[in-house]
Scaffold this motif. Sequence first.
Motif, short mmCIF file in Angstrom:
data_model
loop_
_atom_site.label_atom_id
_atom_site.label_comp_id
_atom_site.label_asym_id
_atom_site.label_seq_id
_atom_site.Cartn_x
_atom_site.Cartn_y
_atom_site.Cartn_z
N SER A 110 -2.16 3.41 -1.39
CA SER A 110 -3.24 4.10 -0.67
C SER A 110 -4.13 2.65 -0.52
CB SER A 110 -3.89 5.04 -1.29
OG SER A 110 -2.91 6.11 -1.44
N LEU A 111 -4.42 2.15 -1.65
CA LEU A 111 -5.27 1.05 -1.68
C LEU A 111 -4.89 -0.08 -0.68
CD1 LEU A 111 -6.08 0.72 -5.62
CD2 LEU A 111 -7.34 1.63 -3.85
N LEU A 112 -3.72 -0.28 -0.47
CA LEU A 112 -3.11 -1.11 0.28
C LEU A 112 -3.10 -0.90 1.82
CD1 LEU A 112 -0.09 -2.65 -1.44
CD2 LEU A 112 -2.34 -3.87 -0.96
N GLY A 113 -3.50 0.47 1.97
CA GLY A 113 -3.81 0.94 3.43
C GLY A 113 -2.34 1.18 3.97
N HIS A 114 -1.23 1.39 3.07
CA HIS A 114 -0.11 1.86 3.37
C HIS A 114 0.35 3.20 3.62
CE1 HIS A 114 1.72 -2.57 2.62
NE2 HIS A 114 0.40 -2.47 3.29
N VAL A 115 0.06 3.93 4.79
CA VAL A 115 -0.15 5.29 4.74
C VAL A 115 1.22 6.00 4.56
CG1 VAL A 115 -0.62 7.34 6.18
CG2 VAL A 115 -2.08 5.31 6.18
N VAL A 116 2.15 5.36 5.07
CA VAL A 116 3.55 6.21 5.22
C VAL A 116 4.12 6.09 3.54
CG1 VAL A 116 6.09 6.14 5.87
CG2 VAL A 116 4.26 6.16 7.43
N PRO A 117 4.38 4.72 3.32
CA PRO A 117 4.59 4.62 1.67
C PRO A 117 3.82 5.51 0.82
CG PRO A 117 4.60 2.45 2.60
CD PRO A 117 3.87 3.40 3.75
N ALA A 118 2.50 5.67 1.08
CA ALA A 118 1.85 6.38 0.03
C ALA A 118 2.10 7.92 0.36
CB ALA A 118 0.13 6.19 0.30
N LEU A 119 2.49 8.47 1.42
CA LEU A 119 2.88 9.66 1.64
C LEU A 119 4.23 10.07 0.99
CD1 LEU A 119 1.54 10.25 5.06
CD2 LEU A 119 0.70 11.31 3.11
N LEU A 120 5.10 9.19 1.23
CA LEU A 120 6.46 9.30 0.66
C LEU A 120 6.48 9.42 -0.99
CD1 LEU A 120 8.52 7.21 2.92
CD2 LEU A 120 8.78 9.49 2.77
N SER A 121 5.50 8.47 -1.47
CA SER A 121 5.37 8.32 -3.00
C SER A 121 4.72 9.73 -3.28
CB SER A 121 4.52 7.22 -3.44
OG SER A 121 4.68 7.12 -4.78
#
Length: 89
Positions: free
Chosen positions: A48-59
Motif C-alpha cells: 500500500s505504501l509503495l502504491g502497488h494496488v494489486v499486490p496490496a489487495l492480494l495480500s
Amino acid sequence: MVNLLLSVTFGCGVLIAVAHVANRLFVAPVYDVVLNLVAFVSSTVASSLLGHVVPALLSALALLCWVVLARRTWLSDPVRRRQGHLAAH
C-alpha cells in the motif's frame, strides 16, 4: 517488474490460504498462523505504501484467509473448547 513479482508472490499466498480454508479439516499450528498474519499484514502495508494496488489487495485477501484460519486454530484447541463449554453452563 516489482509490481508483477509481488502480484505473483501474493497471488500464490492467496491460493495457499484459500486452499487451507477450503480444507475444513486443516488446522494450522499456532506459530504458522502468527507468522503468516505478521507476514501478510506487513506485505499489505508495504504494498500500500509503495502504491502497488494489486499486490496490496492480494495480500489483504490472504490476510483475511489467515484470520479465518486463526479462528479455526483458536477454536480447535481442546483446552479452550472445554473452558468455553464449562463457561456456557
